[in-house]
Every structure is written in structure tokens, then in C-alpha cells.
Scaffold this active site. Sequence first.
Site, PDB file in Angstrom:
ATOM      1  N   LYS A  69     132.528  46.801  20.906  1.00 27.41           N
ATOM      2  CA  LYS A  69     132.938  46.267  20.007  1.00 27.41           C
ATOM      3  C   LYS A  69     134.545  45.861  21.302  1.00 27.41           C
ATOM      4  O   LYS A  69     134.832  45.069  21.691  1.00 27.41           O
ATOM      5  CB  LYS A  69     133.669  46.974  19.533  1.00 27.41           C
ATOM      6  CG  LYS A  69     132.394  47.093  17.875  1.00 27.41           C
ATOM      7  CD  LYS A  69     133.079  47.651  16.538  1.00 27.41           C
ATOM      8  CE  LYS A  69     134.045  48.937  16.244  1.00 27.41           C
ATOM      9  NZ  LYS A  69     132.877  50.649  16.105  1.00 27.41           N
ATOM     10  N   THR A  70     134.930  46.982  21.514  1.00 28.88           N
ATOM     11  CA  THR A  70     136.280  46.579  22.151  1.00 28.88           C
ATOM     12  C   THR A  70     135.696  45.705  23.443  1.00 28.88           C
ATOM     13  O   THR A  70     136.510  44.885  23.762  1.00 28.88           O
ATOM     14  CB  THR A  70     136.594  48.531  23.297  1.00 28.88           C
ATOM     15  OG1 THR A  70     136.845  49.037  21.912  1.00 28.88           O
ATOM     16  CG2 THR A  70     137.647  48.158  23.948  1.00 28.88           C
ATOM     17  N   GLU A  83     139.181  44.021  17.130  1.00 30.42           N
ATOM     18  CA  GLU A  83     137.828  44.758  17.140  1.00 30.42           C
ATOM     19  C   GLU A  83     137.961  44.941  15.399  1.00 30.42           C
ATOM     20  O   GLU A  83     139.354  45.137  14.422  1.00 30.42           O
ATOM     21  CB  GLU A  83     138.612  45.826  18.021  1.00 30.42           C
ATOM     22  CG  GLU A  83     137.220  46.960  17.638  1.00 30.42           C
ATOM     23  CD  GLU A  83     137.131  47.649  18.963  1.00 30.42           C
ATOM     24  OE1 GLU A  83     137.243  48.928  18.759  1.00 30.42           O
ATOM     25  OE2 GLU A  83     138.581  47.774  19.991  1.00 30.42           O
TER      26      GLU A  83
END
Length: 464
Positions: free
Chosen positions: A121-122, A165
Amino acid sequence: MAPGIPAALERPHFIGIGGAGMSGIAKILAQRGAKVAGSDARESATAEALRALGVTVHIGHDGGHLADDATCVVVSSAIRADNPELVRAAELSVPVVHRADALASLMEGLRAIAVAGTHGKTTTTSMLAVALSALALDPSYAIGGDLEGPGTNAAHGAGDIFVAEADESDRSFQKYDPQVAIVLNVELDHHANYASMDEIYDSFETFVGKVVPGGTLVVSADQAGAVELTRRVRDAAGTTVVTYGEAETADVRVHKITPRGLTSEVTVVLDGKYLTFTVSVPGRHYALNAVAALTAGVALGIPAHNLASALGTYTGVKRRLQLKGEAAGVQVVDSYAHHPTEMTADLEAMRGAAAGSRILVVFQPHLFSRTQELGTEMGQALALADASVVLDIYPAREDPVPGVTSALIIDAAKAAGAEVTAVHDKGAVPAVVAGMAEAGDLVLTMGAGDVTDLGPQILDHLSS
């Protein structure tokens, strides 16, 4: 172009303001003009960065830190009910707002891209933030890690796009209403909150169901959990599903990933045309994250060739295979990987970039619950390294679980043929690693806790 500050967030107080998710929201609110305050357990670079934006940051938790005129108290799921500032908020009848609700309110009126998945995600959120910024679209963004370039995890932009995110760990990603949702992968994790894969799927289905009418779901065509999720939501009314990946059936198909040292060259087939671009971090999984970012941007109407070129300006996120330095011929790299899939992916990426060099890992398990459920798989992942040092479990928000220790990982690693050393004193690790390492080796500090602090210390020992 961005909306103003919601009334409840005009004078917010954040408990645990130094956390990655909390600090990002605090920064955006401060940049929008809110009077922001908060507290954290210890001093940090994040606390200083917040103060530079005019935020009041208290160190330690005390009911007296809560200002009389606070309009709300913002908390994450990690804040316990007996926190003195939360207790004080109840006494003063100050509303309590979950960080996901605060973030959702900041996205209102903007075209939101929400990036979800058990891993990646990051990185994917960061790639989008960097690429959109390079195209002068001036997005707002909130990320779970600091970008290498701007050195921050969040910003308020003047454009109409908000990239966020989306955290599935506590189901808080169900709060958002994105125009584009990305699902990178779906795996069993966060065992304190999910008892089964069915619960995970249900949670992700709810997240996908929040995509606004006419919006788009961008989802992996390769990862088994994502494929199953696609099967479950394919017929969702009003949502366009676009798959990406190496599978022949992918709508945006990865034709080739070519490793080039610590970078990769990626060629995709999009609308029947070949498009090649560079990803400035090594490994297949990061290349696929870039393709997910490309697909999402195209879904918002951004020309693919412009976005592909802009993605090449991404240089990484702190703690995602971040080179910390080199001493005595030994490179030290830091990795946030803490789930077996992430560990395997990063070790395979470094193996591909190491050109025959030895890989030494310093691994710190994260959470007792995760170790209890996935300790065997963590140990098996460590077998990909030439040698490993394993620390005690980093508890974060959890209390110890009887019988759950790093020994679960160490035993599994040894059973898989790995060379493993247990070190219970974190302070002793730099000397241990310096004694193991030889010129040409690559040392990887790995884990979601404070193992990241060891990189510079290892370099100091190597230098001396």
C-alpha cells in the site's frame, strides 16, 4: 480547489500524533489552517516536522494536554480506553473521532484514489503521489511512510486528486468513498481483528462497495486472494473492474520485467499498445505496484505515456528497501517487511540485485499475534538469506502471549536449512553483525518495529 476544514476538525487534538497515519492527517489539517495539537510517547523527527507546521506537540500522555477549546479528539485503533487524554475527553464531552473518519472528511469533494491490500500500500500510494506531483497535478496525499524526495508522508495540494493509503487492519478503509480503489492483494493478516479469510473477503467487499457510482476498481490479476475478490465483486453495479498483472487475462498486462541492478524496466500492454518505463526500486513486486499505480491514474483520465514517464521520477519510500549506507565494503539496506509474503518478496528482490553477494538479515518479528499465526512462514522466508539474526518480538500495541516468542521463527528457519542466530539484546546486534559481515556482503534490517534504528549503528561498527 480543496474543501475547507470540517467544523469538528478546526481545533483537533491527536493522541499518538507521531504515528504514520495520524501525523499525515495532522499535517494536512495544519496546512489547511486548522489549529492542531496532540501528544506522543516520545520525541521524534515527526514531532519536529509537525511543530514546524505550527502544531502543538506534547511529549507523554496527560489529561492536562487536552485544550479546553478542542473541537474533537482524534484516535487510532491503537489508543487504549484508559489513555488519560481519552478519559479527559469523556469528562469534557469532547467528541472522539477515529482517524479514518478524519481522513474521509478530508477527501470529501475531491477525486480520491484509495490504495488497499495486505502488502504494498505505502509504495503504491507513494508512486502515485510522486507521479501526479511530477505532472503538476498537485495532489493531496496521506501515506504510511515518508517519501524519499519530499521527505514527508502527507501534503495538502491545490489539485482535485487525493491519494490515500487505505488500511484494512481494523476495517477502517471501509470509511472511504473513492473514485478509484486499488486492491493489490488479499491475504490473511491482522489476526487480532480477523478470524478467517472469509472475514477478510467480507471486509474487502465492503471496501469495494464504497467506490462511488461510475468509479473503478483496479485489482491484481495474479494474486489468488485478489482474483477471488474479483470473482465476488465483478458484477457490482456501477463499478468498472480493471485487472492488471502478468496473467494473460489481465486488462493491463505486464509483458516483461527486466531487472537492472537496483532498478527495473517494465513493459506493459495497455489498450493493445506496448509501453515501457523505469521503476527506480528493485524487485518484481515493486514493478507490479507501479503498474497498479499506472492503471489507477489512467482510470482518472491521465494519459498513460505521461504517467509512465512520471512514475520514473519515484525514488522510493523510507524503509522500503532503503539504502542506509555503505561501510567497509558492506551495504546496509532497511526493509519494513514483516509478513512472510513481504519478507520473501524483498529477499528475492535483493537476491536479484546483489549479483552473487551474501545477504545477511537482521529480523525483528512484529506483534505476538502475527508471530503466533505466521511464525513458521517467517522462518521459512529467512531461509532465503545466507545468514540471519533474529531479535525478540516487537510488541507494538499488544500484550505478550504465553509461549509465543521468536523461538517459533528460529526453529522454523533452522528446519528450513537457514543459518540463524538469536540475539535478545538489541544493543548487541551492531557488534554481532559487524563480526559476521565481510566486504561485498549486503545487510538487510527487516521488520515493522524499531529494528530500523540499527542500520546506522551497524554502519558505525563496520566503519570502526
